[in-house]
Structure formats: C-alpha cells, structure tokens
Design a protein around this motif. Structure first.
Motif, PDB file in Angstrom:
ATOM      1  N   LEU A  80       0.825  -1.197   0.000  1.00  0.00           N
ATOM      2  CA  LEU A  80       0.000   0.000   0.000  1.00  0.00           C
ATOM      3  C   LEU A  80       0.868   1.259   0.000  1.00  0.00           C
ATOM      4  CD1 LEU A  80      -2.653  -1.053   2.633  1.00  0.00           C
ATOM      5  CD2 LEU A  80      -3.200  -0.378   0.302  1.00  0.00           C
ATOM      6  N   THR A  81       0.464   2.247  -0.767  1.00  0.00           N
ATOM      7  CA  THR A  81       1.072   3.570  -0.677  1.00  0.00           C
ATOM      8  C   THR A  81       0.520   4.247   0.577  1.00  0.00           C
ATOM      9  OG1 THR A  81      -0.700   4.639  -1.915  1.00  0.00           O
ATOM     10  CG2 THR A  81       1.150   3.724  -3.196  1.00  0.00           C
ATOM     11  N   PRO A  82       1.121   5.329   1.031  1.00  0.00           N
ATOM     12  CA  PRO A  82       0.528   6.060   2.172  1.00  0.00           C
ATOM     13  C   PRO A  82      -0.927   6.450   1.925  1.00  0.00           C
ATOM     14  CG  PRO A  82       2.762   6.814   1.792  1.00  0.00           C
ATOM     15  CD  PRO A  82       2.441   5.882   0.648  1.00  0.00           C
ATOM     16  N   ALA A  83      -1.224   6.875   0.692  1.00  0.00           N
ATOM     17  CA  ALA A  83      -2.615   7.216   0.364  1.00  0.00           C
ATOM     18  C   ALA A  83      -3.503   5.976   0.410  1.00  0.00           C
ATOM     19  CB  ALA A  83      -2.681   7.857  -1.020  1.00  0.00           C
ATOM     20  N   GLY A  84      -2.953   4.841  -0.048  1.00  0.00           N
ATOM     21  CA  GLY A  84      -3.706   3.589  -0.009  1.00  0.00           C
ATOM     22  C   GLY A  84      -3.999   3.147   1.405  1.00  0.00           C
ATOM     23  N   ARG A  85      -3.026   3.288   2.304  1.00  0.00           N
ATOM     24  CA  ARG A  85      -3.226   2.914   3.702  1.00  0.00           C
ATOM     25  C   ARG A  85      -4.302   3.792   4.338  1.00  0.00           C
ATOM     26  NH1 ARG A  85      -3.589  -0.853   6.993  1.00  0.00           N
ATOM     27  NH2 ARG A  85      -1.725  -1.756   6.012  1.00  0.00           N
ATOM     28  N   ASP A  86      -4.253   5.094   4.079  1.00  0.00           N
ATOM     29  CA  ASP A  86      -5.262   6.003   4.633  1.00  0.00           C
ATOM     30  C   ASP A  86      -6.648   5.678   4.090  1.00  0.00           C
ATOM     31  OD1 ASP A  86      -5.751   8.683   6.129  1.00  0.00           O
ATOM     32  OD2 ASP A  86      -6.721   8.975   4.191  1.00  0.00           O
ATOM     33  N   PHE A  87      -6.731   5.395   2.783  1.00  0.00           N
ATOM     34  CA  PHE A  87      -8.015   5.063   2.170  1.00  0.00           C
ATOM     35  C   PHE A  87      -8.572   3.772   2.768  1.00  0.00           C
ATOM     36  CE2 PHE A  87     -10.539   3.698  -1.702  1.00  0.00           C
ATOM     37  CZ  PHE A  87     -11.506   4.677  -1.557  1.00  0.00           C
ATOM     38  N   TYR A  88      -7.698   2.774   2.981  1.00  0.00           N
ATOM     39  CA  TYR A  88      -8.135   1.513   3.579  1.00  0.00           C
ATOM     40  C   TYR A  88      -8.672   1.744   4.990  1.00  0.00           C
ATOM     41  CZ  TYR A  88      -7.897  -3.006   5.922  1.00  0.00           C
ATOM     42  OH  TYR A  88      -8.201  -4.122   6.658  1.00  0.00           O
ATOM     43  N   ASP A  89      -7.931   2.508   5.805  1.00  0.00           N
ATOM     44  CA  ASP A  89      -8.340   2.746   7.191  1.00  0.00           C
ATOM     45  C   ASP A  89      -9.696   3.427   7.270  1.00  0.00           C
ATOM     46  OD1 ASP A  89      -6.024   1.610   8.135  1.00  0.00           O
ATOM     47  OD2 ASP A  89      -4.963   3.510   8.388  1.00  0.00           O
ATOM     48  N   ARG A  90     -10.035   4.221   6.249  1.00  0.00           N
ATOM     49  CA  ARG A  90     -11.312   4.930   6.264  1.00  0.00           C
ATOM     50  C   ARG A  90     -12.446   4.117   5.620  1.00  0.00           C
ATOM     51  NH1 ARG A  90     -10.478  10.407   7.403  1.00  0.00           N
ATOM     52  NH2 ARG A  90      -8.268  10.985   7.520  1.00  0.00           N
ATOM     53  N   ILE A  91     -12.108   3.379   4.581  1.00  0.00           N
ATOM     54  CA  ILE A  91     -13.138   2.647   3.846  1.00  0.00           C
ATOM     55  C   ILE A  91     -13.554   1.367   4.562  1.00  0.00           C
ATOM     56  CG2 ILE A  91     -13.465   1.226   1.764  1.00  0.00           C
ATOM     57  CD1 ILE A  91     -14.101   4.129   1.331  1.00  0.00           C
ATOM     58  N   LYS A  92     -12.602   0.655   5.204  1.00  0.00           N
ATOM     59  CA  LYS A  92     -12.916  -0.638   5.811  1.00  0.00           C
ATOM     60  C   LYS A  92     -14.048  -0.531   6.845  1.00  0.00           C
ATOM     61  CE  LYS A  92     -12.619  -4.995   6.871  1.00  0.00           C
ATOM     62  NZ  LYS A  92     -11.443  -5.627   7.448  1.00  0.00           N
ATOM     63  N   PRO A  93     -13.986   0.406   7.817  1.00  0.00           N
ATOM     64  CA  PRO A  93     -15.108   0.511   8.769  1.00  0.00           C
ATOM     65  C   PRO A  93     -16.419   0.851   8.069  1.00  0.00           C
ATOM     66  CG  PRO A  93     -13.187   1.678   9.598  1.00  0.00           C
ATOM     67  CD  PRO A  93     -12.891   1.324   8.172  1.00  0.00           C
ATOM     68  N   TRP A  94     -16.359   1.747   7.067  1.00  0.00           N
ATOM     69  CA  TRP A  94     -17.581   2.112   6.338  1.00  0.00           C
ATOM     70  C   TRP A  94     -18.171   0.900   5.630  1.00  0.00           C
ATOM     71  CZ3 TRP A  94     -18.851   1.716   1.206  1.00  0.00           C
ATOM     72  CH2 TRP A  94     -20.043   2.353   0.816  1.00  0.00           C
ATOM     73  N   LEU A  95     -17.316   0.098   4.992  1.00  0.00           N
ATOM     74  CA  LEU A  95     -17.782  -1.079   4.272  1.00  0.00           C
ATOM     75  C   LEU A  95     -18.378  -2.097   5.243  1.00  0.00           C
ATOM     76  CD1 LEU A  95     -17.882  -2.069   1.340  1.00  0.00           C
ATOM     77  CD2 LEU A  95     -15.710  -3.244   1.727  1.00  0.00           C
ATOM     78  N   ASN A  96     -17.743  -2.253   6.415  1.00  0.00           N
ATOM     79  CA  ASN A  96     -18.296  -3.145   7.436  1.00  0.00           C
ATOM     80  C   ASN A  96     -19.687  -2.686   7.852  1.00  0.00           C
ATOM     81  OD1 ASN A  96     -16.025  -4.744   7.464  1.00  0.00           O
ATOM     82  ND2 ASN A  96     -15.125  -3.782   9.259  1.00  0.00           N
ATOM     83  N   GLU A  97     -19.829  -1.370   8.065  1.00  0.00           N
ATOM     84  CA  GLU A  97     -21.121  -0.836   8.475  1.00  0.00           C
ATOM     85  C   GLU A  97     -22.163  -1.025   7.380  1.00  0.00           C
ATOM     86  OE1 GLU A  97     -22.238   0.406  11.435  1.00  0.00           O
ATOM     87  OE2 GLU A  97     -20.326  -0.479  12.060  1.00  0.00           O
ATOM     88  N   TYR A  98     -21.758  -0.847   6.133  1.00  0.00           N
ATOM     89  CA  TYR A  98     -22.681  -1.050   5.016  1.00  0.00           C
ATOM     90  C   TYR A  98     -23.177  -2.495   4.989  1.00  0.00           C
ATOM     91  CZ  TYR A  98     -24.374  -1.854   0.298  1.00  0.00           C
ATOM     92  OH  TYR A  98     -25.136  -2.238  -0.776  1.00  0.00           O
ATOM     93  N   ASN A  99     -22.230  -3.439   5.077  1.00  0.00           N
ATOM     94  CA  ASN A  99     -22.607  -4.858   5.034  1.00  0.00           C
ATOM     95  C   ASN A  99     -23.502  -5.229   6.206  1.00  0.00           C
ATOM     96  OD1 ASN A  99     -21.188  -5.402   2.662  1.00  0.00           O
ATOM     97  ND2 ASN A  99     -19.285  -5.784   3.763  1.00  0.00           N
ATOM     98  N   LYS A 100     -23.180  -4.692   7.391  1.00  0.00           N
ATOM     99  CA  LYS A 100     -24.023  -4.958   8.551  1.00  0.00           C
ATOM    100  C   LYS A 100     -25.424  -4.374   8.358  1.00  0.00           C
ATOM    101  CE  LYS A 100     -22.233  -3.865  12.475  1.00  0.00           C
ATOM    102  NZ  LYS A 100     -21.406  -3.125  13.470  1.00  0.00           N
ATOM    103  N   SER A 101     -25.487  -3.188   7.744  1.00  0.00           N
ATOM    104  CA  SER A 101     -26.784  -2.552   7.512  1.00  0.00           C
ATOM    105  C   SER A 101     -27.636  -3.383   6.564  1.00  0.00           C
ATOM    106  CB  SER A 101     -26.591  -1.141   6.942  1.00  0.00           C
ATOM    107  OG  SER A 101     -25.906  -0.317   7.852  1.00  0.00           O
ATOM    108  N   VAL A 102     -27.008  -3.910   5.515  1.00  0.00           N
ATOM    109  CA  VAL A 102     -27.733  -4.751   4.563  1.00  0.00           C
ATOM    110  C   VAL A 102     -28.265  -5.996   5.265  1.00  0.00           C
ATOM    111  CG1 VAL A 102     -27.484  -6.220   2.528  1.00  0.00           C
ATOM    112  CG2 VAL A 102     -26.478  -3.927   2.543  1.00  0.00           C
ATOM    113  N   GLN A 103     -27.384  -6.640   6.059  1.00  0.00           N
ATOM    114  CA  GLN A 103     -27.811  -7.846   6.769  1.00  0.00           C
ATOM    115  C   GLN A 103     -28.902  -7.532   7.788  1.00  0.00           C
ATOM    116  OE1 GLN A 103     -23.809  -8.917   8.060  1.00  0.00           O
ATOM    117  NE2 GLN A 103     -23.888 -10.751   6.793  1.00  0.00           N
ATOM    118  N   HIS A 104     -28.762  -6.384   8.443  1.00  0.00           N
ATOM    119  CA  HIS A 104     -29.756  -6.011   9.446  1.00  0.00           C
ATOM    120  C   HIS A 104     -31.124  -5.811   8.804  1.00  0.00           C
ATOM    121  CE1 HIS A 104     -31.410  -4.334  13.099  1.00  0.00           C
ATOM    122  NE2 HIS A 104     -31.780  -3.247  12.433  1.00  0.00           N
TER     123      HIS A 104
END
Length: 295
Positions: free
Chosen positions: A57-81
């Motif tokens: 990961l580039t520094p930008a990639g690491r920052d993007f991952y740290d921000r997107i991963k929780p959002w994606l988890n929340e999205y998936n949980k919302s769909v399942q909920h």
C-alpha cells in the motif's frame, strides 16, 4: 465508484496479492486489476506500489483503507440487518476484540456456544487496536468489546465486567532454559526482550516495561507494534516476550509462560455502554459471567 470495486480494494489491501484476491472474490485477476485501476483513476492517486515480486500500500492507499474498511463493514451490517428485520430476526450483536492469540482461539468458541443457546441473536465480530475499539464502542459502532480496565479508564459511560484476573509473564520458547519463578525483574537482562509499543499495549504493561528497564540499565531490546508481531518474534526465537498470561493461546505448547515477580496485576473482561447498550450485549455479558473464560 462501484461498491464491488471498493470490496475488491479492501480485499487486496489485506492480501497484497492479486491472485489471492481474485480467488477470494471469485473473479479474474484482470478484473481485480481493472477495479483497482478504476478507483485510482477516480481518486487521482496511486493506492498500491506494484512490482513483479510484491504489492504494498502507498501512504494514500493505507489512509483510504483505514477509512473505507469501517464504512464497508457498516454497510454490510446494515444490509444484513435490513434483511433480518424483514425476516423478523430480533437482535444483532457486534463484538470487538484486539486479536490476541488467546482471543483468536477462545472468542470463536465462546460465540459458537452462545449462538447455540441464543439463536435469535445474530453476532458480528470486528478486530481493531484498543484505541479504535474504544471509539467504536463509544460511538455505537459495536456493542461490546473485550478489553482491560486500564485501557478504558476515563470513559464514564463504559461499564466493565471482569472475567479473568491474571498475571504478567515472561514468555520464552519451550527449548529455552527456564528461569526460577517468579522471575525477578533484574534477571531479565540475561536475554533479548521484546517490548510492545506503548501506543498499543495496555497501560499496566507499559508500566511494567518501564520497571523492567529501570531494573536493567543495559537491556537488549526489540519493539513490536502489536501482539501478533511480538508473538511471532518469540516463536522465531528472536527474543523473550512480556505480556499477561491471558494474551497467550491456551493451546500453544511451543511457548512457556513464567510468572514475573511484580505487584502489577492485569485484569481482563468486557465493556459495554452504561447508557444505550442493546439487550443482546447485556445478555452476552450475563452469559459470560455464568460460563466463565478458559484460564
């Protein structure tokens, strides 16, 4: 930006291998490359360093991952909920943990048994460092975290339940020559020690590490930024570890735990919110208090 592309990015950020991501997501390797290229084009940044031998990961990639991963988890949980509400499922429970060897072994067993007794509760797991876990619990992104009282000290809306009172240990490979127990702190200068970075480890462990340093002015030290790295270094015979007994995998026969001569006593349990905690979290705490944790 397509959701499927973000899912592909997160998976690649975790595998750092185009072939593994293609297998994980049941897609071609070229499709993985196209998805990443599409995201990079839209963002106008490079997310990965690529070479014939490695991907990182580039520094930008690491920052993007740290921000997107929780959002994606929340999205998936919302769909399942939403799907579960439609199916008249009653409750969800998100449990957070830091990923110690002990937790990686014990928590799946606990959740499996709990779900057998409470089939109406759908459980989700999330793995983050201590700081992120506290923030997720405080903001309602998870319902319960496995933690220690010194880690969550200062938050008045956290309710802590103690499940294990342990002891701090010197962790050595089985093949190493054992020291007399309890091991005196002044005797730790005999070998190379692996300390945990103070930004990761519990405050009581950081306090213990400082006491060890005072007792041994010329320590041979190495630092690890998380418990998985410290554990791997001890396994590789790169030094001796320092952590609480309830951090180690109870089924690991390759490492020996030698109690340390210290008055610092670690405690392990779970925390929920005093106000606004869902009923499923309270049920899980009550179940844990009755069931207990493997020592």
């Amino acid at each position: 930006m397509y959701l499927e592309h973000l899912t592909t990015f997160v998976n690649l950020a975790e595998t750092l291998n185009f072939s593994k991501t293609a297998i994980n997501l049941n897609m071609s390797q070229s499709s993985v490359s196209q998805a990443i290229a599409s995201i990079e084009k839209q963002l106008g940044v490079s997310l990965f360093y690529r070479s014939r031998k490695a991907v990182s990961l580039t520094p930008a990639g690491r920052d993007f991952y740290d921000r997107i991963k929780p959002w994606l988890n929340e999205y998936n949980k919302s769909v399942q909920h939403v799907q579960q509400v439609q199916a008249q499922q009653q409750m969800n429970l998100t449990i957070g943990y830091s990923g110690t060897p002990y937790e990686n072994t014990v928590i799946p067993q606990l959740v499996r048994e709990f779900c057998k007794e409470h089939p109406q509760i759908s459980v989700f797991l999330e793995n983050y460092a201590h700081k992120e876990l506290k923030e997720h619990l405080a903001h309602g992104n998870c319902d319960l975290i496995f933690t220690m009282p010194d880690i969550i000290d200062g938050n008045d809306n956290f309710k802590y339940s103690s499940l294990l009172v342990g002891y701090y240990c010197l962790i050595i490979p089985k093949e190493s020559k054992a020291l007399p127990t309890p091991v005196d702190l002044s005797a730790l200068g005999q070998g190379r020690l692996i300390f945990s970075d103070h930004r990761w480890c519990p405050p009581t462990q950081d306090q213990l590490q400082k006491e060890i340093s005072k007792s041994n002015p010329s320590l041979n030290l190495a630092y690890a930024n998380n418990i998985a790295t410290a554990h791997a270094m001890v396994k590789a015979h790169l030094g001796w570890g320092i952590w609480a007994n309830f951090v180690s995998d109870p089924n690991d026969d390759d490492l020996v735990k030698l109690p340390l001569a210290t008055n610092i006593i670690p405690d392990y349990g779970v925390a929920i919110l005093k106000q606004g905690s869902p009923r499923a979290a309270k049920q899980f705490v009550s179940w844990l208090e009755k069931t207990g944790l493997p020592g």
